[in-house]
Design a protein around this motif. Structure first.
Motif, PDB file in Angstrom:
ATOM      1  N   MET A  52       0.856  -1.192   0.000  1.00 31.06           N
ATOM      2  CA  MET A  52       0.000   0.000   0.000  1.00 31.06           C
ATOM      3  C   MET A  52       0.895   1.246   0.000  1.00 31.06           C
ATOM      4  O   MET A  52       1.817   1.363   0.774  1.00 31.06           O
TER       5      MET A  52
ATOM      6  N   ILE B 175      -3.828   7.185  -0.830  1.00 24.32           N
ATOM      7  CA  ILE B 175      -4.986   6.305  -0.923  1.00 24.32           C
ATOM      8  C   ILE B 175      -5.910   6.823  -2.025  1.00 24.32           C
ATOM      9  O   ILE B 175      -6.290   7.995  -2.029  1.00 24.32           O
ATOM     10  N   THR B 176      -6.252   5.947  -2.964  1.00 23.96           N
ATOM     11  CA  THR B 176      -7.147   6.306  -4.056  1.00 23.96           C
ATOM     12  C   THR B 176      -8.531   5.721  -3.791  1.00 23.96           C
ATOM     13  O   THR B 176      -8.664   4.511  -3.597  1.00 23.96           O
TER      14      THR B 176
ATOM     15  N   VAL C   5     -11.531  -0.940  -8.246  1.00 19.97           N
ATOM     16  CA  VAL C   5     -10.865  -1.667  -7.167  1.00 19.97           C
ATOM     17  C   VAL C   5     -10.343  -3.009  -7.678  1.00 19.97           C
ATOM     18  O   VAL C   5      -9.207  -3.402  -7.394  1.00 19.97           O
TER      19      VAL C   5
ATOM     20  N   LYS D 255      -7.294  -2.667  -9.540  1.00 19.39           N
ATOM     21  CA  LYS D 255      -6.219  -2.113  -8.697  1.00 19.39           C
ATOM     22  C   LYS D 255      -5.855  -0.677  -9.070  1.00 19.39           C
ATOM     23  O   LYS D 255      -4.742  -0.217  -8.814  1.00 19.39           O
TER      24      LYS D 255
ATOM     25  N   ASP E 186      -7.946   1.848  -4.161  1.00 22.46           N
ATOM     26  CA  ASP E 186      -7.803   1.022  -2.967  1.00 22.46           C
ATOM     27  C   ASP E 186      -9.149   0.633  -2.372  1.00 22.46           C
ATOM     28  O   ASP E 186      -9.249  -0.364  -1.647  1.00 22.46           O
TER      29      ASP E 186
ATOM     30  N   ALA F 187      -8.628   1.309   3.903  1.00 24.37           N
ATOM     31  CA  ALA F 187      -7.521   1.025   2.995  1.00 24.37           C
ATOM     32  C   ALA F 187      -6.169   1.240   3.673  1.00 24.37           C
ATOM     33  O   ALA F 187      -5.254   0.418   3.553  1.00 24.37           O
ATOM     34  N   HIS F 188      -6.052   2.339   4.409  1.00 24.53           N
ATOM     35  CA  HIS F 188      -4.777   2.687   5.038  1.00 24.53           C
ATOM     36  C   HIS F 188      -4.363   1.679   6.100  1.00 24.53           C
ATOM     37  O   HIS F 188      -3.170   1.408   6.289  1.00 24.53           O
TER      38      HIS F 188
ATOM     39  N   ARG G 227      -5.007  -1.470   6.050  1.00 26.45           N
ATOM     40  CA  ARG G 227      -4.818  -2.787   5.427  1.00 26.45           C
ATOM     41  C   ARG G 227      -5.853  -3.806   5.909  1.00 26.45           C
ATOM     42  O   ARG G 227      -5.518  -4.883   6.411  1.00 26.45           O
TER      43      ARG G 227
END
Length: 356
Positions: free
Chosen positions: A1, A5-6, A95, A98, A101, A323-324, A326
Motif C-alpha cells: 500500500m 490512498i485512491t 478496485v 487495482k 484502494d 484502505a490505510h 490494510r
C-alpha cells in the motif's frame, strides 16, 4: 500500500448526488491530504462541481458514464442494466483493476451488494458477504454485523461474520484480540435458536484465533458496548440498526421539545449550550456514516443514500481508514488462524433475496 490512498466514488449514488458527494470529498480532503479520487458518473454534472472546489481538482479524475442505477431497482435488474457500464459498477471495477484502494457508493444497497459480489467475488472461505456498521456506545464505538446484506444465516455464516468483524475491529480499534459476542435472546447457553448455539460452540473452541469470544449478548449490550464486535444475521441486524436510528431521533425530538417548553427551560438550554452541542454531535448519525462490505476480494463502503456532504465526508474518511489500515491483510491473517470451507459464488438468481 502506498502512502496515497485512491478512492473510487460512485458520484451518482444517493438522493443528493452528485453535489453532496463532491462537496463531501472536498471536506474529506481537508483532513487527509494524501487522498485521490476517481469519480464515476455524468461528466457534465461532475465537472462544474469540481470547478467549485479548486483544491479537489488536482487530485481527481472523472470516468464518464450515462448509466445510473435507480434506488428502487431490483438487484438482478441492476446487474443486467448496469454491469460494466453503470457508475456503480465502474466504481467497483476500479478496485478490481487495482486502480483504486477502495470503492464507495450511496446508491441502492441491494444492487451495490450484488455488483460487488459479482465483480470482486467472495473471499475463499466466506459463504456470504456481510455489511458491518460502526455503532457508538456508552463505552466506545463497536462493530455490528450483518446489517442486512443477506436475510437468514446458519452457524458457519455467523462464524464467518465473527472473523470478518474482528478483523475490522483490529483495523479501527488497534486491538489485537477484540471481544466478540453473538446476539441472542439471553446470555444463558441453553437459550436461543439452534444455529446460534452451534455458532457459539464453534467460536468458544476458536477463541484466541484473532479474537476473544465473550459469549451471548442481548440487545441492551449493544448500547452498553459490552463487546467490540456484535454478530447477528441480517434480518435482526437491520431491524436493530433502524430501531436505534429511530430512537436517537425520538430522544432528540423529546429533548428539543423539553428545552423549548418554557422560559426557564430556554434559559437553561442557553447556559448548557456547549454540553448540548456536544450531545448533538454525539447523536448525529452523519458522523458514523458508512457500512463496510465484508468478505469480498476488495473493500467497498456503502454510504447512507439520504445523507449530506457531512455524511459523505464521514464515509469517505472510513474508506480511507479501511484502505490505510490494510483491512484485507488483517482479514486474510485472521482466516489463516481459523480457516473455513470456501463456498461457491452465488448465482444471479440468488441476488433477488438481497434487500434493496
Amino acid at each position: 500500500m502506498t502512502d496515497t490512498i485512491t478512492i473510487s466514488v460512485d458520484a451518482m449514488g444517493g438522493d443528493n448526488a452528485p453535489r453532496a458527494v463532491i462537496h463531501g470529498a472536498y471536506l474529506a480532503l481537508q483532513e487527509r491530504q494524501n487522498t485521490r479520487f476517481i469519480f464515476h458518473g455524468r461528466e457534465e454534472l461532475i465537472q462544474p462541481l469540481l470547478d467549485e472546489f479548486p483544491a479537489l481538482k488536482p487530485v481527481s479524475s472523472i470516468r464518464h458514464t450515462e448509466v445510473v442505477i435507480a434506488m428502487d431497482e431490483k438487484p438482478s435488474q441492476a446487474l443486467r442494466k448496469g454491469k460494466g457500464t453503470s457508475s456503480m459498477w465502474m466504481a467497483i471495477q476500479s478496485v478490481k483493476d487495482k486502480e483504486a484502494d477502495v470503492a464507495i457508493s450511496g446508491g441502492n444497497t441491494g444492487a451495490l451488494m450484488a455488483m460487488a459480489t459479482f465483480c470482486l467475488r467472495p473471499m475463499d472461505g466466506i459463504a456470504r458477504p456481510g455489511i458491518a456498521a460502526i455503532w457508538p456506545t456508552l463505552r466506545s464505538d463497536i462493530i455490528v454485523l450483518d446489517m442486512g446484506a443477506t436475510i437468514g444465516a446458519d452457524a458457519q455464516q455467523l462464524v464467518d461474520y465473527a472473523i470478518l468483524g474482528s478483523a475490522l475491529a483490529r483495523c479501527l480499534f488497534d486491538n489485537n484480540s477484540p471481544t466478540v459476542g453473538l446476539l441472542n435472546v439471553g446470555t444463558e447457553e441453553v437459550k436461543g435458536l439452534d444455529y446460534i448455539k452451534e455458532a457459539g460452540k464453534i467460536l468458544t473452541a476458536a477463541s484466541g484465533s484473532g479474537f476473544t469470544y465473550h459469549g451471548f449478548v442481548e440487545g441492551d449490550d449493544i448500547g452498553k458496548g459490552t463487546v467490540d464486535v456484535v454478530v447477528t444475521e441480517g434480518f435482526v441486524g437491520n431491524i436493530a440498526l433502524k430501531t436505534a436510528e429511530g430512537t436517537a431521533r425520538q430522544v432528540g425530538a423529546y429533548l428539543r421539545s423539553a428545552l423549548q417548553s418554557n422560559l426557564m427551560s430556554k434559559l437553561g438550554a442557553l447556559f448548557a449550550s456547549s454540553a448540548l452541542n456536544a450531545l448533538r454531535r454525539r447523536m448525529d448519525p452523519r458522523t458514523v456514516n458508512g457500512g463496510v462490505f465484508m468478505g469480498l476480494n476488495g473493500i467497498v463502503i456503502k454510504s447512507h443514500g439520504g445523507t449530506d456532504e457531512v455524511g459523505y465526508k464521514s464515509a469517505l474518511g472510513l474508506s480511507y481508514e479501511m484502505a490505510h489500515s490494510r483491512l484485507m491483510d488483517k482479514i486474510a491473517e485472521t482466516m489463516t488462524r481459523f480457516p473455513v470451507k470456501a463456498p461457491a459464488a452465488p448465482t444471479e438468481d440468488q441476488t433477488e433475496a438481497r434487500p434493496a
